[in-house]
Design an enzyme around this catalytic site. Sequence first.
Site: not given
Ligand code: ZN
Length: 511
Positions: A264-265, A303
């Site tokens: 995710h990061e 995101e």
């Molecule tokens: Zn995030």
Amino acid sequence: MTAYENFQNHIAKLNDILNAISILKWDARTQMPPGGAQTRGNQLATLSRIAHEHFAGDETARILDAVEAEITGEDADSYRVRAVRQTRQYYEIVRRIPADLLAKKATLVPVSEHVWSQAKKHNDFASFAPYLQQMLDLAREQADAVGYQEHPFDALVFEYEPSVTASSLEALFEQLKAGLLPLLRAIVNHNRPLEKDLWQYDYPEDKQKAFGLEIAQKFGYDLERGRLDIAPHPFEVSFTRQDVRITTRYNRNYLPMALYGTLHETGHGLYEQGVDSALTRTALTIDFLGQYAVGGTSYGAHESQSRLWENQIGRSRAFWENHFDRLREFFPEQMAGASPDLLYRSVNRVRPSLIRVEADEVTYNLHIMLRVEIEMGLLEGSLKVQDLPEVWNAKVNEYLGLTPPNDSQGVLQDVHWSGGGFGSFPGYTVGNVMSAQFLESAGQQVSGLEDALQNGDYQPLLNWLTSNIYRHGRAYSAGELLERCTGRGLTVEPYLKYLRAKFTDLYQLPA
Ligand code: ZN
């Protein structure tokens, strides 16, 4: 010196101050001993005041007047003109927010966050309620100062996701609910236990880290300009594209926590590392309202990238077909008798749960919607702070079919409101929706993309994302990026199509 060079120098200094603030924050969240908290607070307050004075002062107005005169007649779509136009836009907004409102908020936030963490620990909403009320009053005051046409929420969400409003979100949520709720019901009805629980074993941390970093690099994360550390609440942060850091946290049994935290990061990190080097230290790598230096254009756009790499790539069947053998080399005993198919099914379990940060792809957005609906109600005055626990529990019951046993696992679970972050939640859902639109367009525009992903070759996808999204920094809004890449604005169909296809296959649902 030209007026434009003078403008660039002024903004470059602001970039430097904001990057220094970000480094101090990264340090506080990953390395600093607890004893450093108080003096670190002083350092951050001093630097934040310097940054605010540098940008909100009259000198910025004089510099903007001069540069606006100089660039008259230039291509309105160029980075130069966009940089000046955006700086003017945010300068006017920042000037509308009274200094004493910002000071009040800065003083209140640490106290409010502390009271919240105690309230969460002791399941005591009543002790937090007066602070939430004060944060809400300040948020309303800020919305009035910034200005809005329809809903006070619009003025606040603008800081995080300028492409949406309260009414556009309401429409988006209705469409999402219409697709998600029946899908969730079908999954719950077809839920069968897996033949083997892979998360009953022990996975040493150093090997988890090595595997996660290997995948991050395969995705394209550049360790010459990045590093991975441990943080209790994982995040990504960049101090220009040359130094983009990610964090994760480890659970010795539950391997997906660190792996998918890292991926995710990594998605956030790829965005920041992909910003055009010509934009470094310019107005197109600054969030003027949030007062930090960042290349990604909005919370939702950011995101969309973390979720694209984490979920659509990292939780795909092809991903495990490509990387299962490597995982088994790290964990031969734990993976004995496992298969790519079992891994795929194990990391995509769907189960309604009470906690947002543990939610799966199908239920995640329901957690966001209930929070945003509550925020809107609070801001317009149709909901009262003291009624929140009851309203929260009713919505959790309506969307997820569960009843929180206490407020700690209910209305008190997230830190956002204690820090006054009203308007930040929609970015998560907007990002999910955008990620599917971007990936769908990449598939249409890059020949052989599906084959490349099937073979674990991520370069063609990274190239498309970099040239269409990452390199532009903040030059285009999320809405403009969507229009340029996909030919339309925010739309739920690609996302719902992706979820339906994936989970119909996973849970063998009737088509
Ligand atoms: Zn995030």
